[in-house]
Design a protein around this motif. Structure first.
Motif, PDB file in Angstrom:
ATOM      1  N   GLU A   1       0.823  -1.213   0.000  1.00 38.52           N
ATOM      2  CA  GLU A   1       0.000   0.000   0.000  1.00 38.52           C
ATOM      3  C   GLU A   1       0.859   1.266   0.000  1.00 38.52           C
ATOM      4  OE1 GLU A   1      -3.690   2.064   2.486  1.00 38.52           O
ATOM      5  OE2 GLU A   1      -2.861   0.127   3.105  1.00 38.52           O
ATOM      6  N   VAL A   2       2.001   1.243   0.708  1.00 46.42           N
ATOM      7  CA  VAL A   2       2.841   2.433   0.783  1.00 46.42           C
ATOM      8  C   VAL A   2       3.377   2.801  -0.603  1.00 46.42           C
ATOM      9  CG1 VAL A   2       4.869   1.034   1.363  1.00 46.42           C
ATOM     10  CG2 VAL A   2       4.844   3.480   1.921  1.00 46.42           C
ATOM     11  N   TYR A   3       3.723   1.781  -1.406  1.00 46.41           N
ATOM     12  CA  TYR A   3       4.218   2.048  -2.757  1.00 46.41           C
ATOM     13  C   TYR A   3       3.070   2.472  -3.678  1.00 46.41           C
ATOM     14  CZ  TYR A   3       8.267  -0.446  -0.926  1.00 46.41           C
ATOM     15  OH  TYR A   3       9.332  -0.836  -0.164  1.00 46.41           O
ATOM     16  N   LEU A   4       1.894   1.910  -3.447  1.00 52.34           N
ATOM     17  CA  LEU A   4       0.736   2.300  -4.243  1.00 52.34           C
ATOM     18  C   LEU A   4       0.394   3.767  -4.026  1.00 52.34           C
ATOM     19  CD1 LEU A   4      -1.641   1.550  -6.087  1.00 52.34           C
ATOM     20  CD2 LEU A   4      -2.901   0.834  -4.049  1.00 52.34           C
ATOM     21  N   MET A   5       0.408   4.230  -2.769  1.00 55.81           N
ATOM     22  CA  MET A   5       0.108   5.624  -2.468  1.00 55.81           C
ATOM     23  C   MET A   5       1.183   6.552  -3.038  1.00 55.81           C
ATOM     24  SD  MET A   5      -2.774   5.474  -1.117  1.00 55.81           S
ATOM     25  CE  MET A   5      -2.846   7.249  -0.825  1.00 55.81           C
ATOM     26  N   ALA A   6       2.433   6.096  -3.002  1.00 57.95           N
ATOM     27  CA  ALA A   6       3.517   6.911  -3.570  1.00 57.95           C
ATOM     28  C   ALA A   6       3.305   7.115  -5.068  1.00 57.95           C
ATOM     29  CB  ALA A   6       4.862   6.246  -3.296  1.00 57.95           C
ATOM     30  N   ARG A   7       2.879   6.060  -5.760  1.00 61.28           N
ATOM     31  CA  ARG A   7       2.613   6.189  -7.196  1.00 61.28           C
ATOM     32  C   ARG A   7       1.468   7.162  -7.466  1.00 61.28           C
ATOM     33  NH1 ARG A   7       3.117   0.200 -10.027  1.00 61.28           N
ATOM     34  NH2 ARG A   7       5.238  -0.273  -9.309  1.00 61.28           N
TER      35      ARG A   7
END
Length: 202
Positions: free
Chosen positions: A83-89
């Motif tokens: 989720e952290v990488y998804l939000m960063a994208r």
């Protein structure tokens, strides 16, 4: 095959193009045999089942459908996106959209990427299963097998430059500079009258 049959008949002096009457013998299809084959190997094709049981492929299709089987494409084992990488994208995409609205820049970008081209390319296969059954999985190719690296550069219109590196050579900024990739791309685009905003490597 039809032409070969005619040629054989003509050579024998038979010029009759009407085929000899053929008797149609109904072959009873055993559903249990088809089911046993599918359970032993869900990746059997209709043609392979037909050849194994010596029946027509259309009969195999009809009986598979009657038994409740459908053909599904295997799925790759997924790489989890946290989720952290998804939000960063999402944040990066939002920032780029706002920048494009104020200062259009996307059409001035050149993007580059590299990809290993595998000599033995593993592909997903279809398998037969019931509608509610889970999908079969296919493991990706071994990363240590024989391969060659492809470098590709593109803009909003498509590919502008590509190159295959010597076998088993990897890529980094030093290699890019040594083979003059940046200079060649910049010269190519400026010769077309384009003003480059940036060259991006992924």
């Amino acid at each position: 095959r039809q032409y070969q049959q005619w040629f054989t008949k003509f050579c024998a002096g038979d010029f009759d193009l009407n085929g000899a009457p053929r008797s149609r013998r109904l072959i009873k299809v055993d559903d249990d045999k088809i089911k046993a084959l599918i359970e032993s190997n869900p990746r059997y094709t209709i043609q392979e089942i037909a050849e194994t049981l010596n029946i027509h492929h259309s009969s195999v299709h009809d009986h598979l459908k009657k038994l409740g089987y459908i053909s599904k494409l295997d799925i790759w084992i997924p790489h989890e996106l946290k989720e952290v990488y998804l939000m960063a994208r999402i944040n990066i995409y939002d920032m780029l959209i706002k920048r494009e609205e104020n200062d259009p820049f996307l059409k001035r970008l050149i993007t580059g990427d590299e990809k290993w081209i595998i000599y033995n390319n593993v592909v997903r296969k279809r398998s037969w299963s019931r509608r509610d059954d889970s999908l079969q999985t296919t493991s990706k190719a071994n990363i240590h097998q024989r391969k060659v690296m492809l470098l590709v550069w593109w803009d909003f219109k498509g590919v502008v430059f590509f190159e295959l590196l010597p076998r088993n050579q990897t890529i980094n900024s030093n290699v890019l500079s040594a083979i003059g990739q940046f200079e060649r791309i910049h010269h190519l685009e400026t010769s077309r009258g384009k003003e480059l905003c940036s060259i991006i490597t992924t």
